[in-house]
Motif scaffolding. Structure first.
Motif, PDB file in Angstrom:
ATOM      1  N   ALA A 139       0.857  -1.190   0.000  1.00 47.25           N
ATOM      2  CA  ALA A 139       0.000   0.000   0.000  1.00 47.25           C
ATOM      3  C   ALA A 139       0.894   1.241   0.000  1.00 47.25           C
ATOM      4  O   ALA A 139       2.037   1.200   0.467  1.00 47.25           O
ATOM      5  N   PRO A 140       0.406   2.368  -0.515  1.00 49.97           N
ATOM      6  CA  PRO A 140       1.230   3.577  -0.606  1.00 49.97           C
ATOM      7  C   PRO A 140       1.674   4.089   0.764  1.00 49.97           C
ATOM      8  O   PRO A 140       0.839   4.371   1.631  1.00 49.97           O
ATOM      9  N   LEU A 141       2.957   4.225   0.966  1.00 52.98           N
ATOM     10  CA  LEU A 141       3.474   4.725   2.243  1.00 52.98           C
ATOM     11  C   LEU A 141       2.987   6.139   2.557  1.00 52.98           C
ATOM     12  O   LEU A 141       2.686   6.427   3.724  1.00 52.98           O
ATOM     13  N   PRO A 142       2.911   7.066   1.588  1.00 55.45           N
ATOM     14  CA  PRO A 142       2.488   8.422   1.937  1.00 55.45           C
ATOM     15  C   PRO A 142       1.073   8.504   2.513  1.00 55.45           C
ATOM     16  O   PRO A 142       0.717   9.521   3.108  1.00 55.45           O
ATOM     17  N   TRP A 200       6.201   3.578   8.633  1.00 55.12           N
ATOM     18  CA  TRP A 200       6.983   3.287   7.436  1.00 55.12           C
ATOM     19  C   TRP A 200       8.110   2.295   7.703  1.00 55.12           C
ATOM     20  O   TRP A 200       8.308   1.349   6.924  1.00 55.12           O
ATOM     21  N   GLU A 201       8.849   2.497   8.765  1.00 48.97           N
ATOM     22  CA  GLU A 201       9.984   1.624   9.054  1.00 48.97           C
ATOM     23  C   GLU A 201       9.548   0.175   9.184  1.00 48.97           C
ATOM     24  O   GLU A 201      10.181  -0.740   8.634  1.00 48.97           O
ATOM     25  N   GLU A 202       8.459  -0.050   9.900  1.00 50.30           N
ATOM     26  CA  GLU A 202       7.967  -1.418  10.090  1.00 50.30           C
ATOM     27  C   GLU A 202       7.492  -2.026   8.770  1.00 50.30           C
ATOM     28  O   GLU A 202       7.711  -3.210   8.498  1.00 50.30           O
ATOM     29  N   PRO A 254      14.676   9.183   2.783  1.00 56.55           N
ATOM     30  CA  PRO A 254      15.448   8.720   3.947  1.00 56.55           C
ATOM     31  C   PRO A 254      14.986   7.368   4.467  1.00 56.55           C
ATOM     32  O   PRO A 254      15.817   6.544   4.890  1.00 56.55           O
ATOM     33  N   ALA A 255      13.672   7.114   4.446  1.00 55.52           N
ATOM     34  CA  ALA A 255      13.163   5.835   4.944  1.00 55.52           C
ATOM     35  C   ALA A 255      13.653   4.679   4.082  1.00 55.52           C
ATOM     36  O   ALA A 255      14.032   3.614   4.598  1.00 55.52           O
TER      37      ALA A 255
END
Length: 333
Positions: A104-107, A114-116, A149-150
């Motif tokens: 699914a889209p992170l934004p 996000w990290e997980e 960065p992520a």
């Protein structure tokens, strides 16, 4: 002498959670056709070990279904699912690409998730497929610069984005046959532009001579660079009649991929499949690029509806009009 053009071929694999089990109950023959799509990818990677290079976006929702004991047992009369997964794992010429744990889209998720999402997916892919992804495919084409960065922290080296979503640092369109750098708050990642026209042909129907001719015409308009030309083409690898055909000889692998690999084996074909990680490491991007100013909001606005529609069911078979268009693409060659 014609320049060698390198080609990164990307196949995207996704099925909504529970969809394969539902097809088993309601449309078993269609399920068999989908599962054979996966089998063909791995089989052809093993068939052409010296020249074949493929990239597979193997989504976790699909992996989870293919690992489910109930589905494995229920499908034994159709295909051997564990053998298919093992064939993927053993195909070193397949590079896996990530798309996030939920695909699914992170934004559209809270930033703290996000990290997980990235870490969990990489752990599962390493467990099941034997290696972690180095490239990232943004689901629904939704991407934001805050993701850079992520992705870097998670171990990604490149991200795939449509060439039309990018602009070069001189505000001109990017060259679709080059890689670029995306930078955000001190972090950098390589962006690999994929070409919409060649991706559409890959999805609907093409052959190897057409690919070579059209690519030579395309790179003739490309600025000179010390890095080899790179075409990146992306499509679903399991949807549409071109991929699902029971008659393999008339589909993607019989009509296009096998002849393409056999041309490459001669050493005289102007296009050569390439591994993206090797390419971005051997030819570091020198020019910066950025997102078109309106791309994130433009994509995000329509994504929730598109995502819901996509997860409701698999893409339907091609219509008669689409099949006619596919044949037209083939005749063009």
């Amino acid at each position: 002498m014609l320049p060698l053009i390198q080609h990164a071929l990307v196949l995207h694999l996704y099925q909504p959670p529970g969809n394969l089990q539902q097809l088993l109950r309601q449309e078993e023959e269609e399920l068999r056709r989908i599962l054979l799509c996966y089998e063909r990818i791995a089989r052809h990677a093993h068939k052409y070990p010296d020249v074949a290079r493929m990239h597979v976006v193997f989504s976790v929702p699909l992996l989870d279904q293919l690992r489910a004991p109930a589905l494995i047992d229920s499908c034994r009369h159709l295909v051997d699912i564990p053998a298919i997964l093992e064939a993927f794992r053993g195909a070193s010429n397949i590079e896996f690409i990530g798309s996030g744990y939920q695909h699914a889209p992170l934004p559209l998720m809270p930033r703290e998730d996000w990290e997980e999402q990235l870490r969990s997916e990489r752990e599962i892919m390493e467990e099941v497929l034997g290696r972690v992804p180095r490239g990232y495919w943004p689901p629904e084409a939704v991407f934001s610069m805050e993701m850079v960065p992520a992705l870097v922290d998670a171990g990604y080296e490149y991200v795939l984005l449509g060439s039309s979503t990018l602009v070069a640092d001189d505000s001109q369109p990017v060259d679709p046959y080059r890689t670029y750098q995306l930078s955000y708050k001190g972090d950098r990642i390589t962006v690999v532009p994929w070409d919409a026209g060649f991706s559409l042909a890959q999805e609907r129907g093409l052959d190897a001579p057409w690919l070579a001719d059209e690519l030579r015409n395309g790179v003739a308009q490309s600025p000179v660079s010390d890095a080899p030309y790179l075409l990146t083409s992306c499509s679903d690898g399991e949807n549409g009649e071109w991929f699902r055909r029971v008659d393999e000889e008339e589909g993607f692998f019989g009509h296009f991929f096998s002849p393409y690999m056999e041309f490459c084996e001669t050493g005289e074909f102007p296009v050569r499949p390439e591994n993206l990680t090797r390419y971005v490491r051997s030819h570091p991007a020198k020019q910066a690029a950025s997102l078109r100013n309106d791309i994130t909001s433009e994509r995000s606005a329509g994504t929730r509806k598109a995502t819901a529609s996509r997860r409701k069911n698999v893409r339907p078979k091609q219509s008669a009009a689409t099949r006619k268009q596919s044949r037209a693409i083939k005749r063009k060659s």
